[in-house]
Design a protein around this motif. Structure first.
Motif, short mmCIF file in Angstrom:
data_model
loop_
_atom_site.label_atom_id
_atom_site.label_comp_id
_atom_site.label_asym_id
_atom_site.label_seq_id
_atom_site.Cartn_x
_atom_site.Cartn_y
_atom_site.Cartn_z
N THR A 96 0.82 -1.22 0.00
CA THR A 96 0.00 0.00 0.00
C THR A 96 0.85 1.27 0.00
O THR A 96 0.39 2.31 -0.46
CB THR A 96 -0.97 0.03 1.20
OG1 THR A 96 -0.21 -0.08 2.41
CG2 THR A 96 -1.98 -1.09 1.10
N GLU A 97 2.08 1.18 0.47
CA GLU A 97 2.97 2.35 0.51
C GLU A 97 3.16 2.96 -0.87
O GLU A 97 3.19 4.17 -1.04
CB GLU A 97 4.33 1.91 1.08
CG GLU A 97 5.37 2.98 1.11
CD GLU A 97 6.68 2.43 1.64
OE1 GLU A 97 7.60 2.23 0.83
OE2 GLU A 97 6.75 2.17 2.86
N LYS A 99 1.10 3.15 -3.23
CA LYS A 99 -0.11 3.82 -3.70
C LYS A 99 -0.40 5.10 -2.92
O LYS A 99 -1.28 5.85 -3.30
CB LYS A 99 -1.32 2.87 -3.60
CG LYS A 99 -1.12 1.62 -4.39
CD LYS A 99 -2.10 1.22 -5.40
CE LYS A 99 -3.27 1.97 -5.75
NZ LYS A 99 -3.40 2.25 -7.17
N GLN A 100 0.32 5.33 -1.83
CA GLN A 100 0.10 6.54 -1.03
C GLN A 100 0.49 7.77 -1.84
O GLN A 100 1.53 7.79 -2.49
CB GLN A 100 0.94 6.52 0.25
CG GLN A 100 0.39 5.69 1.35
CD GLN A 100 -0.84 6.29 2.03
OE1 GLN A 100 -1.33 7.35 1.67
NE2 GLN A 100 -1.34 5.59 3.02
N LYS A 101 -0.35 8.75 -1.78
CA LYS A 101 -0.06 10.02 -2.44
C LYS A 101 0.49 10.98 -1.38
O LYS A 101 0.82 10.57 -0.27
CB LYS A 101 -1.34 10.60 -3.06
CG LYS A 101 -2.10 9.62 -3.92
CD LYS A 101 -1.37 9.32 -5.22
CE LYS A 101 -2.22 8.43 -6.10
NZ LYS A 101 -1.71 7.19 -6.45
N SER A 104 -2.49 11.53 3.08
CA SER A 104 -2.61 10.20 3.66
C SER A 104 -3.97 9.58 3.29
O SER A 104 -5.01 10.17 3.52
CB SER A 104 -2.48 10.30 5.18
OG SER A 104 -2.49 9.01 5.74
N ILE A 105 -3.92 8.41 2.71
CA ILE A 105 -5.12 7.68 2.30
C ILE A 105 -5.26 6.48 3.23
O ILE A 105 -4.28 5.77 3.47
CB ILE A 105 -5.02 7.23 0.83
CG1 ILE A 105 -4.81 8.44 -0.08
CG2 ILE A 105 -6.25 6.44 0.41
CD1 ILE A 105 -4.46 8.08 -1.51
N LEU A 107 -5.60 2.88 4.74
CA LEU A 107 -5.13 1.60 4.22
C LEU A 107 -6.26 0.76 3.65
O LEU A 107 -6.08 0.06 2.65
CB LEU A 107 -4.43 0.80 5.33
CG LEU A 107 -3.01 1.21 5.67
CD1 LEU A 107 -2.46 0.32 6.77
CD2 LEU A 107 -2.11 1.16 4.46
N LEU A 110 -6.85 1.87 0.13
CA LEU A 110 -5.75 1.45 -0.73
C LEU A 110 -5.83 -0.05 -1.01
O LEU A 110 -5.58 -0.49 -2.14
CB LEU A 110 -4.41 1.80 -0.10
CG LEU A 110 -4.09 3.28 0.04
CD1 LEU A 110 -2.83 3.47 0.87
CD2 LEU A 110 -3.95 3.92 -1.32
#
Length: 188
Positions: A96-97, A99-101, A104-105, A107, A110
């Motif tokens: 998931t890291e 995909k992080q923009k 903070s999204i 988990l 994601l």
């Protein structure tokens, strides 16, 4: 005048396609001895490749290592929970890291985007912040994640040669389109 472009050559830690395929089959075969041989090969790759090792290979190896330790009977239940837990937490965090923009999204969101079951993210949360779960739940999480890695990474590397029977081309195409980002940056 047409100029021929030379194919881009990439240096990898494995000797060739046959060795790669052999390791994949060894990791997923279910025979502890063959799995250990595959794990030893991945360790050799890691010593040659270092930080360039694909995340999926690293995560698969850690999860299979847990299964091999579990099958050996050498670890107590609590030690196995910690071993599985570390591998599962690491998998969710690493996958998931990417995909992080900048913002903070969550988990869970994601995970949904890359088709990881939400309950695996909840298991990661319990392992990280809560009371340790039962060993059976950790084993189940490991099996689900290994299946996800097989479908989303390993089968693609083999050109879908080992896809489950019954999957039709349309489903495979939809899956490939839905997870195109995984092929580009996340696994390089």
């Amino acid at each position: 005048v047409r100029r021929r472009l030379k194919p881009v050559q990439t240096v990898v830690a494995w000797r060739g396609r046959a060795e790669w395929d052999q390791v994949m089959v060894g990791l997923y075969c279910g025979d502890s001895r063959l799995q250990q041989d595959a794990l030893d090969r991945v360790s050799a790759w890691k010593s040659r490749y270092g930080q360039k090792m694909p995340l999926a290979v690293d995560c698969t190896a850690e999860l299979i290592r847990c299964k091999v330790l579990d099958a050996s009977g050498r670890l107590k239940s609590h030690e196995l929970i910690l071993s599985y837990g570390l591998a599962l937490v690491r998998f969710v965090n690493l996958i998931t890291e990417r995909k992080q923009k900048s913002a903070s999204i969550p988990l869970r969101q994601l995970a949904r985007e890359v088709d990881i079951p939400v309950w695996v993210v909840d298991l990661r949360h319990e392992l990280t912040h809560g009371k340790l779960p039962r060993l059976a739940l950790c084993r189940k999480g490991c099996d689900v994640v290994l299946d996800w890695l097989r479908k989303m990474y390993w089968n693609r590397q083999l050109g879908n040669n080992l896809c489950e029977e019954g999957e039709n081309e349309e489903e495979e195409q939809e899956e490939m389109v839905a997870n195109a980002e995984l092929d580009s940056n996340a696994w390089e």
